[in-house]
Design a protein around this motif. Structure first.
Motif, PDB file in Angstrom:
ATOM      1  N   VAL A   1       0.853  -1.439   0.035  1.00 29.06           N
ATOM      2  CA  VAL A   1      -0.003   0.031  -0.354  1.00 29.06           C
ATOM      3  C   VAL A   1       1.131   1.697   0.277  1.00 29.06           C
ATOM      4  O   VAL A   1       0.463   2.385  -1.049  1.00 29.06           O
ATOM      5  CB  VAL A   1      -1.212  -0.118   1.453  1.00 29.06           C
ATOM      6  CG1 VAL A   1      -1.542   1.586   0.764  1.00 29.06           C
ATOM      7  CG2 VAL A   1      -1.655  -1.225   1.401  1.00 29.06           C
ATOM      8  N   VAL A   2       1.944   1.463   0.855  1.00 31.01           N
ATOM      9  CA  VAL A   2       3.036   2.281   0.964  1.00 31.01           C
ATOM     10  C   VAL A   2       3.392   2.601  -0.313  1.00 31.01           C
ATOM     11  O   VAL A   2       3.018   3.604  -0.706  1.00 31.01           O
ATOM     12  CB  VAL A   2       3.761   2.295   1.677  1.00 31.01           C
ATOM     13  CG1 VAL A   2       4.649   3.467   2.291  1.00 31.01           C
ATOM     14  CG2 VAL A   2       3.029   2.149   3.170  1.00 31.01           C
ATOM     15  N   LEU A   3       4.114   1.406  -0.702  1.00 31.78           N
ATOM     16  CA  LEU A   3       4.575   1.564  -2.144  1.00 31.78           C
ATOM     17  C   LEU A   3       3.748   1.900  -3.293  1.00 31.78           C
ATOM     18  O   LEU A   3       4.339   2.976  -4.058  1.00 31.78           O
ATOM     19  CB  LEU A   3       5.134   0.367  -2.666  1.00 31.78           C
ATOM     20  CG  LEU A   3       6.297  -0.189  -4.138  1.00 31.78           C
ATOM     21  CD1 LEU A   3       7.311   0.777  -3.686  1.00 31.78           C
ATOM     22  CD2 LEU A   3       6.536  -1.510  -4.201  1.00 31.78           C
ATOM     23  N   VAL A   4       2.613   1.781  -3.442  1.00 35.87           N
ATOM     24  CA  VAL A   4       1.385   2.040  -4.696  1.00 35.87           C
ATOM     25  C   VAL A   4       1.345   3.874  -4.308  1.00 35.87           C
ATOM     26  O   VAL A   4       1.848   4.197  -5.760  1.00 35.87           O
ATOM     27  CB  VAL A   4       0.197   1.255  -4.083  1.00 35.87           C
ATOM     28  CG1 VAL A   4      -0.561   2.088  -4.942  1.00 35.87           C
ATOM     29  CG2 VAL A   4       0.425   0.390  -5.196  1.00 35.87           C
ATOM     30  N   LEU A   5       1.001   4.101  -3.228  1.00 34.69           N
ATOM     31  CA  LEU A   5       0.664   5.167  -2.756  1.00 34.69           C
ATOM     32  C   LEU A   5       2.411   6.469  -3.611  1.00 34.69           C
ATOM     33  O   LEU A   5       2.125   7.126  -3.975  1.00 34.69           O
ATOM     34  CB  LEU A   5       0.276   5.926  -1.948  1.00 34.69           C
ATOM     35  CG  LEU A   5      -0.652   5.291  -1.599  1.00 34.69           C
ATOM     36  CD1 LEU A   5      -0.474   5.030   0.740  1.00 34.69           C
ATOM     37  CD2 LEU A   5      -1.901   6.220  -1.979  1.00 34.69           C
ATOM     38  N   GLY A   6       3.593   5.447  -3.375  1.00 33.82           N
ATOM     39  CA  GLY A   6       4.900   6.251  -3.262  1.00 33.82           C
ATOM     40  C   GLY A   6       4.883   6.433  -5.339  1.00 33.82           C
ATOM     41  O   GLY A   6       5.255   7.578  -5.088  1.00 33.82           O
ATOM     42  N   LEU A   7       5.021   4.712  -5.335  1.00 35.69           N
ATOM     43  CA  LEU A   7       4.890   5.468  -6.783  1.00 35.69           C
ATOM     44  C   LEU A   7       3.926   6.267  -7.578  1.00 35.69           C
ATOM     45  O   LEU A   7       4.415   6.982  -8.135  1.00 35.69           O
ATOM     46  CB  LEU A   7       4.915   3.529  -7.630  1.00 35.69           C
ATOM     47  CG  LEU A   7       5.868   2.782  -7.195  1.00 35.69           C
ATOM     48  CD1 LEU A   7       5.824   1.625  -7.329  1.00 35.69           C
ATOM     49  CD2 LEU A   7       6.784   3.157  -7.830  1.00 35.69           C
ATOM     50  N   VAL A   8       2.744   6.184  -6.963  1.00 26.18           N
ATOM     51  CA  VAL A   8       1.973   7.883  -7.567  1.00 26.18           C
ATOM     52  C   VAL A   8       2.501   8.863  -7.407  1.00 26.18           C
ATOM     53  O   VAL A   8       2.895   9.488  -8.844  1.00 26.18           O
ATOM     54  CB  VAL A   8       0.884   7.187  -6.878  1.00 26.18           C
ATOM     55  CG1 VAL A   8      -0.215   8.230  -7.743  1.00 26.18           C
ATOM     56  CG2 VAL A   8      -0.505   5.837  -7.555  1.00 26.18           C
ATOM     57  N   GLY A   9       2.974   8.522  -6.725  1.00 27.58           N
ATOM     58  CA  GLY A   9       3.526   9.936  -6.300  1.00 27.58           C
ATOM     59  C   GLY A   9       4.776  10.927  -7.235  1.00 27.58           C
ATOM     60  O   GLY A   9       4.615  11.854  -7.653  1.00 27.58           O
ATOM     61  N   TYR A  10       5.739   9.427  -7.251  1.00 31.38           N
ATOM     62  CA  TYR A  10       6.680   9.533  -8.220  1.00 31.38           C
ATOM     63  C   TYR A  10       6.299  10.076  -9.609  1.00 31.38           C
ATOM     64  O   TYR A  10       7.138  10.500  -9.921  1.00 31.38           O
ATOM     65  CB  TYR A  10       7.807   8.575  -7.944  1.00 31.38           C
ATOM     66  CG  TYR A  10       9.097   9.101  -8.310  1.00 31.38           C
ATOM     67  CD1 TYR A  10       9.862   8.999  -8.072  1.00 31.38           C
ATOM     68  CD2 TYR A  10       9.139   7.941  -9.624  1.00 31.38           C
ATOM     69  CE1 TYR A  10      11.435   9.358  -8.857  1.00 31.38           C
ATOM     70  CE2 TYR A  10      10.263   7.461 -10.512  1.00 31.38           C
ATOM     71  CZ  TYR A  10      11.925   8.717  -9.704  1.00 31.38           C
ATOM     72  OH  TYR A  10      12.830   8.900 -10.067  1.00 31.38           O
ATOM     73  N   VAL A  11       4.949   9.424  -9.991  1.00 27.88           N
ATOM     74  CA  VAL A  11       4.784   9.381 -11.303  1.00 27.88           C
ATOM     75  C   VAL A  11       3.923  10.640 -11.647  1.00 27.88           C
ATOM     76  O   VAL A  11       4.915  11.769 -12.215  1.00 27.88           O
ATOM     77  CB  VAL A  11       3.416   8.264 -11.745  1.00 27.88           C
ATOM     78  CG1 VAL A  11       2.667   8.520 -12.995  1.00 27.88           C
ATOM     79  CG2 VAL A  11       4.082   6.605 -12.080  1.00 27.88           C
ATOM     80  N   THR A  12       3.569  11.382 -10.896  1.00 28.55           N
ATOM     81  CA  THR A  12       3.020  12.454 -10.639  1.00 28.55           C
ATOM     82  C   THR A  12       4.319  13.915 -10.534  1.00 28.55           C
ATOM     83  O   THR A  12       4.456  14.808 -11.370  1.00 28.55           O
ATOM     84  CB  THR A  12       1.970  12.689  -9.367  1.00 28.55           C
ATOM     85  OG1 THR A  12       1.627  12.030  -9.131  1.00 28.55           O
ATOM     86  CG2 THR A  12       1.546  14.095  -8.964  1.00 28.55           C
ATOM     87  N   TRP A  13       4.813  13.462  -9.393  1.00 27.54           N
ATOM     88  CA  TRP A  13       6.531  14.415  -9.834  1.00 27.54           C
ATOM     89  C   TRP A  13       7.461  14.147 -11.485  1.00 27.54           C
ATOM     90  O   TRP A  13       7.541  15.300 -11.885  1.00 27.54           O
ATOM     91  CB  TRP A  13       6.963  14.270  -8.547  1.00 27.54           C
ATOM     92  CG  TRP A  13       8.456  14.638  -8.350  1.00 27.54           C
ATOM     93  CD1 TRP A  13       9.880  14.539  -8.434  1.00 27.54           C
ATOM     94  CD2 TRP A  13       8.848  16.473  -8.566  1.00 27.54           C
ATOM     95  NE1 TRP A  13      10.407  15.504  -8.201  1.00 27.54           N
ATOM     96  CE2 TRP A  13      10.257  16.502  -8.164  1.00 27.54           C
ATOM     97  CE3 TRP A  13       7.706  17.106  -8.642  1.00 27.54           C
ATOM     98  CZ2 TRP A  13      10.648  17.804  -8.175  1.00 27.54           C
ATOM     99  CZ3 TRP A  13       8.213  18.721  -9.057  1.00 27.54           C
ATOM    100  CH2 TRP A  13       9.443  18.681  -8.513  1.00 27.54           C
TER     101      TRP A  13
END
Length: 262
Positions: A68-80
């Motif tokens: 769950v943490v990884l998915v949220l972080g990856l979405v954040g990385y893609v957005t950035w």
């Protein structure tokens, strides 16, 4: 520490997503590097890619929470990454070099989007299926496209190595002066090691597409296996694996000290 906390509290939503993203990237590379290092030292482990790292995380205690943490972080990385590319937050400009860097950021966003989707599917269905290769990759023009991707990987790898060697990351990070003595070598080593892996991945992909006429997409695991199977393979794999761990630590430092110009 108080000043740092105050700075973090003033972060924009994009800034928070960016720092989450760097943390997610750190988690993936720390896992890939640690597994490869265990292989090199004969203590088990395996050479794997980012999806293999996600599967490994899923098998750990509290694996569901990690995903769950990884998915949220990856979405954040893609957005950035998309924000960096489209809004040019780091002022790369519209020169040939600048546009090349921004295109690389968009490609990074696409790659991590695929990893986020894979992680979400694993999280929701407990299925680790990667899916087959697209049929168009088997065509002549598809193989040339793969070769082009390989060349791009190799160029990105060289850029990483130059960035590490020249400490070019410093213009985007504000490392605490009292800690530079160990942080700077760590950052440089991590970037050079990741660059070497990207160059190997690119070379393997180009050879696969143009010499072996294979449409199979190669990744980090193939590059690490190439090192393992070479002369002094265990030593080379150990050094590069340590470098990937260092790159994971570099990502953690980016999470904390990276300038987010948005």
């Amino acid at each position: 520490m108080k000043a740092e906390a105050a700075t973090l509290s003033k972060l924009s939503p994009i800034g928070m997503l960016a720092r989450m993203g760097y943390g997610a990237r750190a988690l993936v590379y720390l896992t890939v590097g640690s597994l490869a290092l265990l292989t090199a030292t004969g203590f088990g482990g395996e050479t794997t890619n980012s999806r293999g790292a996600v599967r490994t995380l899923a098998e750990q205690p509290f694996g569901y929470i990690l995903l769950v943490v990884l998915v949220l972080g990856l979405v954040g990385y893609v957005t950035w990454r998309a924000t960096q590319a489209l809004l040019d937050t780091d002022n790369h400009g519209t020169s040939v070099k600048g546009l090349g860097v921004r295109m690389g950021l968009l490609i990074s966003a696409a790659i991590h989007s695929a990893l986020a989707l894979f992680t979400a599917k694993l999280l929701l269905s407990d299925s680790g299926s990667d899916g087959g290769q697209p049929t168009w990759l088997s065509s002549e023009w598809g193989l040339w496209c793969l070769a082009g991707v390989g060349v791009g990987m190799a160029v990105a790898g060289v850029a990483h190595m130059v960035k590490g060697w020249r400490a070019g990351y410093q213009k985007f990070m504000q490392l605490p002066p009292s800690q530079v003595v160990w942080m700077q070598p760590l950052c440089r080593f991590g970037l050079v090691a990741r660059g070497l892996v990207l160059v190997l991945m690119g070379a393997i992909l180009v050879r696969s597409a143009l010499v072996a006429h294979s449409s199979e997409v190669k990744g980090i695991a193939d590059a690490l296996n190439t090192l393992r199977d070479s002369a002094y393979g265990a030593w080379l794999l150990g050094v590069v694996a340590t470098g990937l761990i260092a790159f994971g630590c570099y990502s953690l430092l980016e999470m904390i000290f990276r300038r987010i110009n948005y």
